[in-house]
Design an enzyme around this catalytic site. Structure first.
Site: not given
Length: 403
Positions: A53, A141, A184, A188, A213, A216, A247
């Site tokens: 990541n 998540h 999000e 991911s 969020d 990613h 990440k």
């Protein structure tokens, strides 16, 4: 009760299902990413990492490393305690200023991890906003799910990325009650991206807060790396943006950005912030250097997207079952936990390629996959070796080809 027998029995269940996780013993090599050393069976082998990541390789970047070294020399190893008692270092202040600027928000607040940032913020909002109703995307998540659960607020779960379902839920909530929509940007495991603008439209219609969020996405999307909300020109419409420093920025830590009052509210009431030792100054310094660098180097984001698109194309041309993805995430479907683990092992042990199997509960049963994350530092030669190797593994194991 025989506690040891219970623990061993639960592990046996995972092994019988083919879901027991074994960690590869790796040593990252500074300046040589995506190469790493793998220690196994008394032998050390050089392998290529395909599932990190550290999406942009910034954990190896000279400016990140130099900033960390300088801060260690200036401040030592630890922060000295929680932020409230003795652990607020000047590097923490500078990092929060940098993050606020990245997202063009008035304020930021940093945490020890992205998980803690989600847990703390969502649990605090839900617990203290009187009568708060949290409406959450079904694919959110675990850190978001746990934060909502611990808040004990009323929760509703809308279908993934379905704005009509979201609108239906919000329409049935008392207009007088506070509401928060949690979702999000880049999911991911499947690599899909949420319709941020449309979700904001629905939230605005019902006077709901939005909690996005972007873990990613930060560093990888938008002209300065502010994420999908920046790319889509809607960052100013999002109440709270949550991100990670572990990440694309290549270090460790999490954060939220938003209004000054909101960040101060979480700082003052969020137990996960109040009672946690703050991140080491060197970590904050390295993260700040990484954020600053990526803000100024959009060519890395362009290269990153090209590498992801190229890998998807090459896997597809080789007849491999690449799952649909509009982001940098490249999932390849296996559909069986045992075979997924076996394919991962074969790639590592026979081809020196490291990619971890993604099994339940991270993804739904029957959708087990290998998840590749190409970076700007993966070359055509790396891809050549990967395509040849994964094709051999697929043939040897009799795995399904693309439909």
């Amino acid at each position: 009760m025989d506690y040891e027998q219970f623990f061993a029995g639960k592990i046996d269940e995972l092994e019988n299902e083919g879901r027991y996780r074994i960690f590869a013993d790796l040593e990252r090599q500074a300046g040589a990413f995506p190469s790493a050393l793998n220690y196994r069976d008394g032998v050390t082998r050089e392998i290529t990492v395909w599932c990190s990541n550290d999406y942009m390789g910034m954990g190896q970047h000279p400016e990140t490393l130099a900033a960390m070294h300088e801060a260690i020399n200036r401040c030592g190893a630890g922060a000295g305690g929680t932020r409230n008692i003795s652990g607020t270092n000047h590097y923490h202040v500078l990092l929060e200023q940098e993050l606020a600027d990245l997202h063009r928000k008035p304020a930021a607040l940093i945490f020890g991890s992205g998980y803690t940032a989600n847990m703390t913020a969502l649990s605090t909002f839900g617990a203290l906003l009187p009568g708060c109703v949290i409406v959450s995307d079904e694919n959110n998540h675990n850190s978001m799910i746990e934060g909502i659960r611990h808040s004990r607020a009323e929760k509703k779960i809308f279908k993934h990325n379905d704005v009509e379902d979201l609108d239906r839920f919000l329409s049935n909530v008392d207009p007088k009650l506070p509401k928060l929509v949690a979702f999000e940007s880049v999911y991911s495991m499947d690599g899909d991206i949420s319709p941020v603008s449309e979700i904001c439209d629905v939230a605005d219609k019902h006077n709901a807060m939005t909690f996005l969020d972007e873990v990613h996405a930060v560093g990888m999307y938008g002209a300065r790396g502010g994420g999908v909300a920046e790319r889509d020109g809607v960052a100013d419409r999002v109440t709270v943006i949550q991100g990670t420093l572990g990440k694309a920025f290549g270090v460790v830590g999490g954060y939220i950005v938003g209004s000054s009052a909101m960040c101060d509210f979480i700082r003052s009431y969020g137990a996960g912030f109040i009672f946690s030792t703050s991140m080491p100054p060197a970590v904050a310094a390295a993260a700040r250097a990484s954020v600053r660098y990526l803000k100024e180097h959009n060519e890395l984001r362009e290269r990153h997207q090209e590498r992801a698109a190229t890998l998807k194309r090459r896997l597809s041309e080789a007849g491999l079952p690449v799952m649909p993805s509009v982001s940098h995430v490249v999932p390849v479907l296996v559909g069986n936990p045992r075979l997924c683990k076996l394919a991962s092992d074969e790639l590592l042990f026979k081809h020196d390629i490291y990619v971890q199997p993604i099994n339940y509960p991270t993804v739904e049963r029957g959708t087990e996959r290998l998840r590749f994350t190409p970076t700007p530092l993966h070359t055509d030669a790396h891809m050549d070796h990967l395509i040849t190797s994964i094709t051999e593994v697929w043939d040897r194991l009799g795995l399904k080809a693309a439909a």
